[in-house]
Every structure is written in structure tokens, then in C-alpha cells.
Write a protein that holds these residues in place. Structure first.
Motif, PDB file in Angstrom:
ATOM      1  N   ALA A   4       0.824  -1.206   0.000  1.00 56.42           N
ATOM      2  CA  ALA A   4       0.000   0.000   0.000  1.00 56.42           C
ATOM      3  C   ALA A   4       0.860   1.259   0.000  1.00 56.42           C
ATOM      4  O   ALA A   4       0.523   2.251  -0.668  1.00 56.42           O
ATOM      5  CB  ALA A   4      -0.934  -0.012   1.209  1.00 56.42           C
ATOM      6  N   TYR A   5       1.957   1.240   0.751  1.00 61.70           N
ATOM      7  CA  TYR A   5       2.815   2.423   0.796  1.00 61.70           C
ATOM      8  C   TYR A   5       3.398   2.722  -0.579  1.00 61.70           C
ATOM      9  O   TYR A   5       3.363   3.865  -1.052  1.00 61.70           O
ATOM     10  CB  TYR A   5       3.938   2.251   1.814  1.00 61.70           C
ATOM     11  N   PHE A   6       3.947   1.705  -1.238  1.00 62.69           N
ATOM     12  CA  PHE A   6       4.542   1.948  -2.546  1.00 62.69           C
ATOM     13  C   PHE A   6       3.480   2.328  -3.579  1.00 62.69           C
ATOM     14  O   PHE A   6       3.749   3.122  -4.491  1.00 62.69           O
ATOM     15  CB  PHE A   6       5.353   0.733  -2.989  1.00 62.69           C
ATOM     16  N   PHE A   7       2.287   1.789  -3.445  1.00 58.08           N
ATOM     17  CA  PHE A   7       1.160   2.191  -4.288  1.00 58.08           C
ATOM     18  C   PHE A   7       0.862   3.671  -4.081  1.00 58.08           C
ATOM     19  O   PHE A   7       0.751   4.444  -5.042  1.00 58.08           O
ATOM     20  CB  PHE A   7      -0.051   1.327  -3.924  1.00 58.08           C
ATOM     21  N   ALA A   8       0.746   4.082  -2.825  1.00 57.56           N
ATOM     22  CA  ALA A   8       0.438   5.481  -2.507  1.00 57.56           C
ATOM     23  C   ALA A   8       1.549   6.407  -2.997  1.00 57.56           C
ATOM     24  O   ALA A   8       1.283   7.518  -3.488  1.00 57.56           O
ATOM     25  CB  ALA A   8       0.235   5.642  -1.007  1.00 57.56           C
ATOM     26  N   ILE A  17      -2.941  11.136  -0.196  1.00 53.78           N
ATOM     27  CA  ILE A  17      -3.391   9.751  -0.344  1.00 53.78           C
ATOM     28  C   ILE A  17      -3.596   9.154   1.046  1.00 53.78           C
ATOM     29  O   ILE A  17      -2.660   9.121   1.855  1.00 53.78           O
ATOM     30  CB  ILE A  17      -2.380   8.898  -1.130  1.00 53.78           C
ATOM     31  N   GLY A  18      -4.804   8.694   1.310  1.00 55.44           N
ATOM     32  CA  GLY A  18      -5.107   8.014   2.563  1.00 55.44           C
ATOM     33  C   GLY A  18      -5.250   6.521   2.340  1.00 55.44           C
ATOM     34  O   GLY A  18      -5.864   6.088   1.362  1.00 55.44           O
ATOM     35  N   LEU A  19      -4.680   5.740   3.237  1.00 57.43           N
ATOM     36  CA  LEU A  19      -4.726   4.282   3.160  1.00 57.43           C
ATOM     37  C   LEU A  19      -5.430   3.743   4.396  1.00 57.43           C
ATOM     38  O   LEU A  19      -5.015   4.034   5.517  1.00 57.43           O
ATOM     39  CB  LEU A  19      -3.310   3.699   3.088  1.00 57.43           C
ATOM     40  N   ILE A  20      -6.491   2.980   4.201  1.00 56.94           N
ATOM     41  CA  ILE A  20      -7.132   2.272   5.308  1.00 56.94           C
ATOM     42  C   ILE A  20      -6.717   0.815   5.187  1.00 56.94           C
ATOM     43  O   ILE A  20      -7.158   0.103   4.281  1.00 56.94           O
ATOM     44  CB  ILE A  20      -8.666   2.412   5.272  1.00 56.94           C
ATOM     45  N   ASN A  21      -5.841   0.386   6.067  1.00 58.40           N
ATOM     46  CA  ASN A  21      -5.229  -0.938   5.976  1.00 58.40           C
ATOM     47  C   ASN A  21      -6.007  -1.928   6.840  1.00 58.40           C
ATOM     48  O   ASN A  21      -5.832  -2.001   8.053  1.00 58.40           O
ATOM     49  CB  ASN A  21      -3.766  -0.853   6.424  1.00 58.40           C
ATOM     50  N   ALA A  22      -6.885  -2.697   6.193  1.00 56.76           N
ATOM     51  CA  ALA A  22      -7.670  -3.727   6.871  1.00 56.76           C
ATOM     52  C   ALA A  22      -7.265  -5.074   6.296  1.00 56.76           C
ATOM     53  O   ALA A  22      -7.833  -5.542   5.308  1.00 56.76           O
ATOM     54  CB  ALA A  22      -9.167  -3.483   6.682  1.00 56.76           C
ATOM     55  N   SER A  23      -6.261  -5.711   6.877  1.00 53.49           N
ATOM     56  CA  SER A  23      -5.721  -6.956   6.341  1.00 53.49           C
ATOM     57  C   SER A  23      -5.352  -7.902   7.473  1.00 53.49           C
ATOM     58  O   SER A  23      -5.079  -7.468   8.588  1.00 53.49           O
ATOM     59  CB  SER A  23      -4.494  -6.663   5.466  1.00 53.49           C
ATOM     60  N   LEU A  24      -5.314  -9.196   7.154  1.00 55.33           N
ATOM     61  CA  LEU A  24      -4.972 -10.200   8.161  1.00 55.33           C
ATOM     62  C   LEU A  24      -4.366 -11.414   7.481  1.00 55.33           C
ATOM     63  O   LEU A  24      -4.968 -12.001   6.572  1.00 55.33           O
ATOM     64  CB  LEU A  24      -6.204 -10.620   8.966  1.00 55.33           C
ATOM     65  N   LEU A  75       0.053  -2.069  -9.260  1.00 56.52           N
ATOM     66  CA  LEU A  75      -1.292  -1.680  -8.821  1.00 56.52           C
ATOM     67  C   LEU A  75      -1.570  -0.228  -9.194  1.00 56.52           C
ATOM     68  O   LEU A  75      -2.702   0.119  -9.571  1.00 56.52           O
ATOM     69  CB  LEU A  75      -1.430  -1.869  -7.311  1.00 56.52           C
ATOM     70  N   ALA A  76      -0.557   0.619  -9.076  1.00 53.87           N
ATOM     71  CA  ALA A  76      -0.742   2.017  -9.457  1.00 53.87           C
ATOM     72  C   ALA A  76      -1.060   2.140 -10.943  1.00 53.87           C
ATOM     73  O   ALA A  76      -1.906   2.959 -11.342  1.00 53.87           O
ATOM     74  CB  ALA A  76       0.505   2.821  -9.099  1.00 53.87           C
ATOM     75  N   LEU A  77      -0.408   1.342 -11.791  1.00 55.34           N
ATOM     76  CA  LEU A  77      -0.736   1.346 -13.214  1.00 55.34           C
ATOM     77  C   LEU A  77      -2.200   0.981 -13.432  1.00 55.34           C
ATOM     78  O   LEU A  77      -2.900   1.608 -14.247  1.00 55.34           O
ATOM     79  CB  LEU A  77       0.166   0.360 -13.967  1.00 55.34           C
ATOM     80  N   ALA A  78      -2.667  -0.034 -12.700  1.00 55.78           N
ATOM     81  CA  ALA A  78      -4.076  -0.411 -12.801  1.00 55.78           C
ATOM     82  C   ALA A  78      -4.976   0.731 -12.348  1.00 55.78           C
ATOM     83  O   ALA A  78      -6.039   0.981 -12.926  1.00 55.78           O
ATOM     84  CB  ALA A  78      -4.343  -1.662 -11.980  1.00 55.78           C
TER      85      ALA A  78
END
Length: 647
Positions: A178-182, A193-200, A532-535
Motif C-alpha cells: 500500500a505504501y509503494f502504491f500510494a 493519499i489516505g490508506l485504510i489498511n484492513a488486512s490479516l 497496482l498504481a498502473l491499474a
């Protein structure tokens, strides 16, 4: 007595009035807090709780808003078409006042999935020291969602959480992908750019889906309902913990390495002349010891350059199956309790000597093949000086045990993560989703073809964003390489992911070339973020000239040759690193695939084999880890694996 009763009444009245006053206070969800990033150019909600009927006023960027709490105490205000910028201050006034500061307006992305999305910048710190050192950017922020599950209630808030800006300290806890995407998005658009990191880690897709969505998957819904019973969960966790505790306690009691407290096996002076020898990296099942589970101790003597003596250094021990405790010259330097993390330890100053150093590793293996994962670094590093620790090590069996049965992993059961980690953020407007998951569903690839699109539809429905961009990472290369064409559940899962591109406003990052065959958590998260950024450029920002990875489109057969057409060829197809294309397979009506020759002709791929006279199907990169697959476009993006058959 009357005076006494009056005093009591006065106290009760004070407490009651104080209670009512507290109840009346406006409260905000954790996401609506200092440092938050709000979505630009959209209708967004600011919401919270108060006493029923209470009037709430909001001042933000020169505008005033007012609303009243409903009978249940819920209230919300809608803000429209905010422009990117900040920082701003928001004032919320009711019976109490709240001032929120340092608010930005930009693009907000929900980042979710399993361990490769959870994988933090800190976990990749040795790979990205410069990126971490240069990470300070107040316009990139993350809200780390607490990891929790709930099978009974779709929660409305989180137990804790706050927005944090990227800097060399905070960024360590950011999702690396997510950081490199942002970072890519910010470099291109220069907006917050705000990131809401909901992962497990380890979570299957069904754990992120609502009960409503699970109705289409009765077995998963049945499991979700089963785990609504808290006594069942308590029983399972009690039994799991008791079994694990008993296993490790018994193993420790039998461990010969601790039998003599005055001469433990991590002592540098221990006489190890009767210990066996083994190559590291490697697995002891391949030695004369054979396949056993329990505790083994490993030791090796080594020297370092004189300039390194007495200096602090980094110890890199690749990956060890399953748990390890490490000592150098009798000094404990680190431990890891399960098999997946990289073993990166710090050797304190004053420990290393120029000569006669001893490293000792206690390895606990509870099932499967124990040892040191192949093709990893095992070394001590100080600046540019590297001391290689690979080669012959001594080892000795300290205790054996029957394999330990694995835990139930209640937290991965259907619906649980949706209720606790996704439901609270539903009112918070986002630009889109980035998703890295699928490893835990790879054993059920056919189901994933319907389960994954159902998850996308579920989230879009619950967020009231029918066209919300949803970008995802296709599974990378992983596990052992195959000499011959074969079936692969990972390849089938990639196919299910590729088919999901039929869902509107989706995009896929192909990563078949940046994984690690021996690690389910590859370190190269920067290129994943970039792809992901390209997408995102294409799907979310509608950049018409953006090119993604080539995707198989159609096949035409003439004689003994199959001609394949692709989308997303960009400036043209190329074979990377070789004049020849690799990892194409072809089959006739007998369904027996053989390796094929392939070449690029007029921006298409022609495939054939002298062993197949009448071909009917072609496969490309159809394996767990298709090493050498090299079909790319000139933009440097790998083609997605595919098959033309459905056998």
C-alpha cells in the motif's frame, strides 16, 4: 433523617444529571479523527453518536452544516465535492465541542487481503533502507485497522486506531504494498493519499464477506452461523491452547540442550565433537537423521575480519522451519516463533571476535520437514562486509515428539473479519480498493472464480459505490519448479483472478515474475505497488494511454500451429532475456501437454510442437512457479498465465 435523605437525593440528582450530560456528548468513530484523509470530488459522510434529538453543527472549510441525532442517537452530515488540499480544521459543536485538526482532502484507498497486504515496510526494511529514510511525506497517511473478528454483530466502530503520516518511524507499520502504491499515486497526481489498511495474514476471501453475500455459498454461511456460538469458540481455543502448551512444555522438559544448566548447548565451550554434520541451508530429513519432529541444535564456528570484531552487525538467517532461538558466543541475539518471517537479527556491539566465534541455533519443528529454507541468505553483514555462514554445520537431536496438530484459526472463519474490520468503515467514502489475497483460497480455485466476484459485489453494495474501482494482485510464482507440464491449483487460482477482470471497473497486477519460489512472502513489494498504481491510472483515473500486462484474448489453429492474440500489448510483445519464448505447452485431443516452441509474429504468438500434429489447446506459465516464463510487452509487464482449455 430528612436532612440525610436530602443529601442522598442531591447526590443522586448530581450523578443523574452528570450521567445524562455524558450521554449527550457527541462521539465520533475512530476513522473520523485528527489527521484523517477525506475523499475528494464525492459525497462523503461525517457521522457519530449523540443523545436522541440533539442538534449537531459542523464547520469545515468555510461552510456550516447542521443536523439532528435520530431516536437511536445516530447522526450524519454529508459534505459534497471537496477539493484536494489541506491541512484543515473541523469544528463539531453540540452539548460538547470537538475540534479535529490536520485534515487532508485527497484520495482514500481501502487496502485489504491477507499476509502479503499485511506485510509491513518494517518486514522489508533490509531491502528498502533508502526508501524508509526518505519516506517523510505528510500527504501519505495510513489508518491501521485493528485485527479482530465477530460472528454475531456487524460492528460500527474500532476498538482503537489513528491516522499516521509517513515518516521513517511511522512508515514501518504501513503495508509495504500500500505504501509503494500510494507513493506512486502521489508522485503522479500530487494529492493527499489516505490508506485504510484492513488486512490479516492467512485469511480466506469468505472471512471478508457479509452474511448476506454468503447466502450464495451455503457451506460458508453454515460455518459462519456455527461460530456465532461463543461457547464453541471458547472450547476450541481452550483445547487448542492446552494442546499446544502441553506439546511445548513436554518438549522443553525433554530437551537435552538444557539438561545441564552449567553447560547448556548454547555455551561456546561445549564439547561438540560427537555432533553430526549437515549442509546449511537444507533439511535434516535429507540427512542420516531422517524425518523427525522436535528440537535440534545447530552450531558453527566462524571468523570475521578484524575490523568487524567488537562491532554491531546484522545477522540474516533466511527462513527456518519452524521456530528458532539464536546465540552468538553465548549471547542471545533473537528468536522467531513460526516459519514465515525472515530471520533478521541484530548482533550487539562487543559480541563478535576476530577468531573462534560460535553461533548456535535451537530449532523447534512441530510438523513436516524441519530445517533451513534453500536459496536464502545465511550471513553476517556489517556495512559492505559479508561473512557467509552457509556450508557445514554441526547438529544434534535434543528431543523428539509426535507432530503437533495445527490450531483451528477461528479468526479465519466466514464473515468474522467482515463484521469486525470492514463493517465499521462502510460509511467512510473511498476512491477504491486494492486487494492482495488468494493464497488461502488456492486449494479451491474453481470456487474462487465465483467467490471473489461476489466479494467485490458485496463491498460495492455495502459501501453504496456500485462502480467503485477494485484492483487486485494476481498470485505470484511460488513453490517448487516442475520439469514437465503439470496441473497447478495456483495456476487455476490465477485463472480465476484473471476471469474476474470481466467485472466492470476492476484491474489486475500480474506478478508472476517477482515472487520467490521458496517464500510465500516475497520481498519485492515496490513493483507490486507500482503495478497496482498502473491499474489505478487506467481504472480509477481513466488515463487512456496506460498499458497493463498482456492478457490472452483468442486462439486460431491452422495445421500444427496455434496463433494466439493478446490484449494490452502496448508497443508490442517481446521475449524478455532470451530470443526464445519459454513455458508454452501444447496438447492434442489426448490432453497430454508437452513443451512447445513459440515465437512472436506480427505481435501475436505462434505455438507448435513436432510432437503434436493436431493441437487443440495451449497453456502458458501454467505452474505454481513457472520459472523462465518470459512473454512481456515492451512496457516491461509480464503476460498473465493462461490456458485455452477447460479440462
Amino acid at each position: 433523617m430528612n436532612t440525610h435523605f436530602k443529601q442522598i437525593a442531591a447526590v443522586l440528582l448530581f450523578l443523574l444529571s452528570h450521567f445524562v450530560s455524558v450521554q449527550a456528548q457527541v462521539k465520533l468513530p475512530r476513522l473520523v479523527s485528527n489527521g484523517m484523509v477525506l475523499q475528494r470530488n464525492a459525497e462523503i459522510k461525517i457521522w457519530g453518536s449523540a443523545s436522541a434529538g440533539e442538534t449537531i453543527g459542523i464547520q469545515f472549510i468555510g461552510a456550516n452544516y447542521q443536523t439532528k441525532a435520530d431516536a437511536s442517537g445516530h447522526w450524519e452530515v454529508k459534505l459534497k465535492n471537496l477539493k484536494a488540499g489541506g491541512p484543515y480544521t473541523m469544528q463539531i459543536k453540540a452539548s460538547n465541542e470537538i475540534t479535529l485538526s490536520d485534515i487532508l482532502v485527497g484520495d482514500v484507498w481501502l487496502c485489504s487481503g491477507q499476509s502479503n497486504m499485511e506485510f509491513s515496510v518494517e518486514n522489508a526494511s533490509l531491502r528498502y533502507p533508502k526508501e524508509i529514510a526518505n519516506s517523510t511525506n505528510p500527504n501519505i497517511r495510513q489508518f491501521l485497522v485493528p485485527q479482530a473478528y465477530d460472528f454475531n454483530v456487524a460492528r460500527s466502530d474500532y476498538a482503537w486506531g489513528e491516522w499516521k503520516s509517513a515518516d521513517p518511524k511511522n512508515v514501518l507499520q504501513f503495508s509495504a504494498v500500500a505504501y509503494f502504491f500510494a507513493r506512486e499515486l502521489y508522485a503522479k497526481y500530487k494529492i493527499p493519499i489516505g490508506l485504510i489498511n484492513a488486512s490479516l495474514g492467512g485469511s480466506p476471501a469468505e472471512s471478508w464477506m457479509s452474511a448476506e453475500a454468503l447466502k450464495a455459498f451455503p457451506e460458508h454461511l453454515k460455518e459462519a452461523i456455527r461460530f456465532q456460538d461463543s461457547t464453541l469458540i471458547q472450547q476450541i481455543e481452550r483445547e487448542d491452547n492446552a494442546r499446544s502448551d502441553a506439546w511445548y512444555k513436554a518438549l522443553f522438559a525433554k530437551d537435552l540442550g538444557y539438561k545441564n544448566p552449567s553447560q547448556t548447548w548454547f555455551s561456546p565451550s561445549l564439547d561438540a565433537s560427537d555432533w553430526l554434520s549437515m549442509k546449511v541451508p537444507g533439511y535434516w530429513a535429507d540427512t542420516q537423521l531422517g524425518a523427525v519432529n522436535g528440537v535440534l541444535w545447530f552450531r558453527k564456528q566462524f571468523s570475521v575480519p578484524a575490523a568487524m570484531a567488537g562491532q554491531a552487525a546484522d545477522l540474516n538467517l533466511g527462513r527456518i522451519v519452524d521456530a528458532d532461538s539464536v546465540y552468538i558466543n553465548g549471547v542471545f541475539v533473537g528468536t522467531t516463533t513460526y516459519l514465515y518471517p525472515r530471520r533478521w537479527y541484530k548482533i550487539p556491539a562487543g559480541v563478535l571476535k576476530a577468531e573462534n566465534n560460535t553461533i548456535v541455533i535451537r530449532v523447534v519443528n512441530n510438523s513436516g520437514r524441519g530445517g533451513f529454507v534453500l536459496d536464502k541468505e545465511y550471513e553476517i553483514v556489517s556495512g559492505k562486509t559479508v561473512v557467509d555462514l552457509r556450508g557445514d554445520w554441526q547438529y544434534k537431536l535434543a528431543a523428539t515428539s509426535d507432530p503437533l496438530a495445527g490450531p483451528t484459526f477461528v479468526r479465519w472463519k466466514p464473515e468474522g473479519l467482515y463484521n469486525a474490520m470492514i463493517s465499521p468503515l462502510l460509511p467512510y467514502r473511498v476512491k477504491g480498493v486494492i486487494w492482495y489475497q488468494g493464497e488461502s483460497n488456492a486449494g479451491r480455485p474453481a470456487e474462487y472464480a465465483t467467490l471473489f466476484p461476489a466479494l467485490i459485489a458485496d463491498w460495492r453494495n455495502k459501501m453504496a459505490q456500485a462502480e467503485m474501482p477494485f484492483l487486485f494482485v494476481q498470485l505470484t510464482n511460488y513453490m517448487d519448479k516442475q520439469d514437465q507440464p503439470s496441473e497447478s491449483s495456483w495456476a487455476q487460482t490465477r485463472e480465476s483472478q484473471q476471469k474476474t477482470l470481466a467485472v466492470p471497473n476492476t484491474g489486475m497486477a500480474v506478478t508472476i515474475d517477482i515472487g520467490e519460489w521458496n517464500d510465500i512472502h516475497p520481498l519485492n513489494k515496490q513493483d507490486v505497488g507500482r503495478r497496482l498504481a498502473l491499474a489505478a491510472y487506467k481504472v480509477a483515473y481513466h488515463e487512456k494511454n496506460t498499458v497493463l500486462s498482456p492478457n490472452f484474448e483468442s486462439m486460431q489453429i491452422k495445421g500444427n500451429k496455434a496463433t494466439l492474440k493478446f490484449t494490452n500489448t502496448g508497443k508490442g510483445l517481446v521475449s524478455k532475456g532470451s530470443a526464445d519464448l519459454h513455458y508454452f505447452a501444447i496438447a492434442g485431443a489426448d490432453k497430454k501437454f508437452v513443451w512447445a516452441k513459440a515465437k512472436i509474429v506480427n505481435n501475436q504468438v505462434v505455438v507448435w510442437s513436432d510432437a503434436v500434429t493436431n493441437p487443440v489447446a495451449v497453456r502458458y506459465a501454467w505452474a505454481d512457479a513457472p520459472d523462465g516464463a518470459n512473454l512481456y510487452n515492451k512496457e516491461g509487464l509480464p503476460a498473465s498465465p493462461f490456458r485455452t482449455d477447460s479440462w
